[in-house]
Design an enzyme around this catalytic site. Structure first.
Site, PDB file in Angstrom:
ATOM      1  CB  CYS A 264      -0.890  -0.007   1.241  1.00 64.34           C
ATOM      2  SG  CYS A 264      -1.926   1.456   1.362  1.00 64.34           S
TER       3      CYS A 264
ATOM      4  CB  CYS B  94      -4.967   3.679  -4.839  1.00 66.12           C
ATOM      5  SG  CYS B  94      -4.102   2.096  -4.894  1.00 66.12           S
TER       6      CYS B  94
HETATM    7  N1  LIG Z   1      -6.412  -2.469  -2.113  1.00 69.44           N
HETATM    8  C1  LIG Z   1      -5.033  -2.753  -2.437  1.00 69.44           C
HETATM    9  C2  LIG Z   1      -4.084  -2.456  -1.328  1.00 69.44           C
HETATM   10  C3  LIG Z   1      -4.064  -1.005  -0.873  1.00 69.44           C
HETATM   11  C4  LIG Z   1      -3.425  -0.041  -1.875  1.00 69.44           C
HETATM   12  C5  LIG Z   1      -3.296   1.338  -1.288  1.00 69.44           C
HETATM   13  N2  LIG Z   1      -4.490   2.074  -1.116  1.00 69.44           N
HETATM   14  C6  LIG Z   1      -2.179   2.153  -1.883  1.00 69.44           C
HETATM   15  O1  LIG Z   1      -2.090   3.331  -1.508  1.00 69.44           O
HETATM   16  O2  LIG Z   1      -1.346   1.635  -2.620  1.00 69.44           O
HETATM   17  C7  LIG Z   1      -4.878  -4.236  -2.846  1.00 69.44           C
HETATM   18  O3  LIG Z   1      -5.684  -5.068  -2.426  1.00 69.44           O
HETATM   19  O4  LIG Z   1      -3.922  -4.532  -3.572  1.00 69.44           O
END
Ligand SMILES: N[C@@H](CCC[C@H](N)C(=O)O)C(=O)O
Length: 328
Positions: free
Chosen positions: A117, A256
């Site tokens: 993340c 993200c």
């Molecule tokens: N939902 C993603 C993991 C989280 C990613 C995050 N919000 C970021 O900032 O990179 C997954 O399941 O791969």
């Protein structure tokens, strides 16, 4: 995906028993937490240096619930990598992670484990500096996708600014996503976790804002057997793109970090470039992604710590009656 099946493996249990480590079931009382966000991708941070908190999926989901819990896109457990391995949370130390490194034990809001993340690493690094757990400006934050070196530019009690070395950005090939009933061409991109980034040269910022991302986008499960995070973005214009994202294990989020790296790579590729610098505007703010000639990336952006408190012990225990309330 190895990370999802690595939890509490027989090998990890054997190592934990061998070193006499604590079990992580309900040995914590009145858990401290902090709440933070990176461009409005928000997290509950749980300092758990002795790895006593049982982060089973139903409890993570309850804590992340925006009506009946604290509310967040995900959870960041704060511990050292060696302690997590000893407790059986990690089966092995990922590449580039030493026992004494800090480790971001990330969970999506639905309770699932993800490899990486990007925004989480930035908020994690800010938090451990602001909380006094770490004094250096440069150190490694471990993730299931490997060690991520960070540079902390600022770490005030509330505001921070952090650059993360995100490592290799790997293209997985052309594919499509179905969003709001429309099929968008895109490319699969591995940033430690899986992404499908779709550049639409006809999309304007207002057209992007009007898309309905409430439903999970359609994708080819043959390409993404473990699910995927889907980004939809405008083409590069003046070194910047506008992006929205639907995250695996969460839904639409306002940013993200790994997604912005995937988006920057896709936007550069769409322009015929392999490397460059891209400002990625997301609903929650803006970050800066640099992709180098060797295919590695850095992510720079803000972090905000907004609150801290204590999770009610009786509420936490009430979430898993079969385990937490056994005999109560
Ligand atoms: N939902 C993603 C993991 C989280 C990613 C995050 N919000 C970021 O900032 O990179 C997954 O399941 O791969």
């Amino acid at each position: 995906m190895a990370a999802r099946s690595a939890e509490r493996s027989p090998a990890a249990r054997r190592r934990r028993d061998a070193v006499g480590a604590v079990d992580t079931v309900d040995t914590v009382v009145d858990m401290d937490f902090s709440k933070g966000h990176g461009t409005e991708n928000d997290f509950v941070l749980l300092p758990d240096l002795d790895v006593r908190i049982d982060l089973e999926p139903a409890r993570v989901a309850a804590l992340c619930d925006r009506r009946s819990g604290v509310g967040a896109d995900g959870i960041l457990r704060v511990a050292k990598a060696g302690a997590l391995a000893a407790a059986g949370v990690l089966e092995t130390l990922p590449d580039g992670v030493a026992e004494d490194d800090w480790f971001m034990d990330y969970r999506n809001g639905d309770g699932s484990v993800a490899e990486m993340c990007g925004n989480g690493v930035r908020v994690f690094a800010h938090y451990i500096r602001a909380a006094g757990f770490e004094r250096r400006d440069e150190f490694v934050v471990g993730s299931r996708a490997g060690g991520k070196p960070v540079v902390v530019h600022r770490a005030d009690a509330d505001r921070g600014e952090v650059t993360v070395d995100m490592g290799a950005v790997r293209e997985l090939g052309a594919t499509t996503a179905t969003i709001d009933g429309r099929v968008f061409p895109g490319i699969g991109i591995d940033v430690g976790n899986p992404h499908l980034a779709c550049v639409d040269p006809h999309l304007t910022a207002s057209g992007l804002a009007a898309l309905d991302l409430t439903a999970s986008p359609g994708y080819d499960p043959g390409v993404f057997p473990q699910g995927v995070n889907v980004e939809i973005l405008t083409a590069l214009d003046g070194g910047a793109v506008d992006m929205r994202v639907h995250e695996r294990g969460v839904g639409e989020t306002r940013s993200c970090g790994t997604g912005t790296v995937a988006a920057a790579a896709a936007a550069l590729r769409h322009d015929g470039a392999d490397a460059g610098r891209v400002a990625v505007r997301v609903p929650g703010g803006e970050v800066l992604v640099r992709i180098a000639d060797d295919g590695t990336a850095t992510l720079r952006g803000p972090s905000v710590l907004v609150a801290s408190g204590v999770v009610s012990d009786s509420w936490w225990r009430s979430l898993t009656p079969t385990r937490a309330n056994a005999g109560a």
